[in-house]
Scaffold this active site. Structure first.
Site, PDB file in Angstrom:
ATOM      1  N   GLU A 308       0.836  -1.218   0.000  1.00 46.53           N
ATOM      2  CA  GLU A 308       0.000   0.000   0.000  1.00 46.53           C
ATOM      3  C   GLU A 308       0.863   1.258   0.000  1.00 46.53           C
ATOM      4  OE1 GLU A 308      -3.063  -0.317  -0.651  1.00 46.53           O
ATOM      5  OE2 GLU A 308      -3.047  -2.485  -0.370  1.00 46.53           O
ATOM      6  N   ASP A 392       3.794  -3.841  -5.866  1.00 41.30           N
ATOM      7  CA  ASP A 392       4.492  -5.079  -5.479  1.00 41.30           C
ATOM      8  C   ASP A 392       6.003  -4.895  -5.588  1.00 41.30           C
ATOM      9  OD1 ASP A 392       2.189  -6.430  -4.912  1.00 41.30           O
ATOM     10  OD2 ASP A 392       2.161  -7.652  -6.728  1.00 41.30           O
TER      11      ASP A 392
HETATM   12 ZN   LIG Z   1      -2.724  -2.613  -4.487  1.00 42.50          ZN
END
Ligand SMILES: [Zn+2]
EC number: 3.4.24.84
Length: 452
Positions: A308, A392
């Site tokens: 996040e 990511d």
């Molecule tokens: Zn996400």
């Protein structure tokens, strides 16, 4: 095709019917690719086999096939066949005439009242048309998930309240659209666009304060190993820890989730308590049976938070809003190009000179603009998928790739999402890459490959 096709209602009708057929056949082609993929993969992929038993995978696979074939039949019968019949026989023009005839009192003859009647009739017809499919989907396709359902009385009350609210919103919306176009003509579109920008700014300002009461309530992150690690991570990247909110959700069916939202001092990382192991509670006796054992361990939660933070660091919130506003602007420009064009209304079964404002909205957004909205949707999805990969990569750069891979696997096992999908279908339908795609990308990063 005649060069004058733009002014010929018959040609326009054929084009609109072609758009309806081609758009839905394209969706069906993608779905058939997906079905072929589901038939091909009969065993749980090795990487997720420790989390997903073969028996459960088989049930999910059957559910997916059942639902997909249902969608194929439903699209062929109710969307394409009946849709083409409606267009060919001028259903929308006929429905407008019916609404006009039902406006029996002189005060009802105003376009706003006829428009509300038209939308009421259309909604009722659409609900009846969708009812067989809705009933089949609800009662004949057994879900693989265990869900908590409130008592029947509460469910009916909820449905009634939702219908009343929907009717109120619809009436206000119809009145606003029709009056603004009567008063300002096509300038109303410019006003709507500016209003959408103001509305977006208001949403950015108030949504952070609505998350707590609407989804659940905020609970403090107590002194624990999770808090210590969260402090270390947020400090390392310069994100204020007080902007990380743990929300105890009201609806026990709410999936495990975490998301980044907002800007400046109103930015938030919101973590639903369903993301934490046993909803973050040491005593599991208060939990529903299916909640026990669900959720992530502390190191996995931290990995999700690092993902996040990647959204925050890369400015995904701003970029998504700007892209969406460009999309809305292009939509409005195309809408303005077609909205006043009389032959389109004649193609839909209206007499020359009859161009009701609300029908214009239904026809443009329902049919005429479909090629643009389908392509725009693909671009928007590609963008959000790219954001996920980028977030990511950020988690990987912080050294959380292994924990993130474990978290993804556990979340998929908890939420019972079917993990196999056709890449082409996924690109056109999913906001997020599949778990297998994300695991593969993380492994590629670990092997030293770089992605833009
Ligand atoms: Zn996400």
């Amino acid at each position: 095709m005649s060069a004058n096709f733009w002014n010929d209602p018959d040609h326009l009708l054929h084009i609109i019917i072609t758009i309806l057929i081609v758009d839905n056949l394209w969706s069906l082609y993608l779905l058939l690719r997906e079905i072929r993929m589901v038939y091909r993969v009969v065993e749980v992929p090795e990487v997720i086999s420790p989390y997903l038993p073969q028996e459960l995978f088989e049930r999910m696979r059957k559910y997916k096939l059942h639902k997909s074939w249902f969608t194929v039949v439903n699209t062929l019968v109710f969307v394409i066949t009946i849709g083409v019949i409606e267009l060919y026989f001028g259903f929308y023009g006929w429905l407008w005439n019916l609404a006009t005839k039902c406006a029996v009192a002189p005060w009802m003859e105003h376009e706003t009242v006829v428009s509300i009647l038209f939308i009421l009739f259309l909604s009722t017809y659409m609900t009846i048309k969708a009812l067989p499919g809705h009933l089949y989907e609800t009662y004949c396709i057994p879900s693989v998930q265990t869900k908590y359902y409130p008592p029947l009385g509460k469910r009916i009350l909820k449905e009634v309240i939702e219908i009343i609210l929907w009717l109120m919103v619809m009436i206000v919306l119809v009145l606003a659209i029709v009056y603004s176009f009567i008063a300002f003509g096509n300038y109303a579109l410019l006003g709507m666009y500016l209003l959408s920008i103001v509305f977006t700014i208001i949403l950015i300002l108030i949504v952070p304060f609505l998350i707590d009461p609407c989804i659940g309530h905020r609970v403090p992150l107590e002194e624990s190993a999770l808090r210590t690690e969260m402090e270390r991570l947020t400090e390392a990247v310069g994100f204020p820890i007080e902007q990380v909110h743990i929300i105890q959700v009201n609806d026990p069916n709410t999936g495990s989730n975490a998301f980044f939202y907002g800007c400046c001092c109103l930015k938030r990382i919101v973590i639903f308590d369903t993301l934490l192991l046993n909803r973050g509670q040491r005593n599991t006796s208060d939990l529903l049976p299916h909640e026990v054992g669900k959720g992530l361990r502390d190191n996995q939660v931290i990995a999700v938070v690092s993902h996040e933070l990647g959204h925050w660091m890369h400015g995904h919130f701003y970029r998504a809003i700007i892209l969406f506003k460009i999309h809305i602007l292009l939509t409005f420009l195309l809408f303005a190009l077609c909205f006043s064009h009389g032959p389109i209304y004649q193609a839909m079964g209206f007499e020359p000179g009859v161009q009701p404002i609300i029908v214009g909205f239904v026809v443009m957004f329902g049919f005429v603009l479909t090629p643009y909205t389908t392509l725009a949707n693909f671009v928007l999805l590609t963008n959000t998928r790219h954001f996920e990969y980028q977030a990511d990569s950020f988690a990987y750069e912080l050294g959380y790739d292994r924990d993130l891979r474990e978290a993804l696997l556990k979340l998929y096992a908890d939420n019972l999402t079917y993990p196999i999908t056709d890449p082409c279908y996924s690109c056109w339908n999913h906001t997020h890459p599949t778990i297998l795609d994300r695991l593969e990308r993380l492994e590629s990063l670990e092997r030293g490959e770089r992605f833009s």
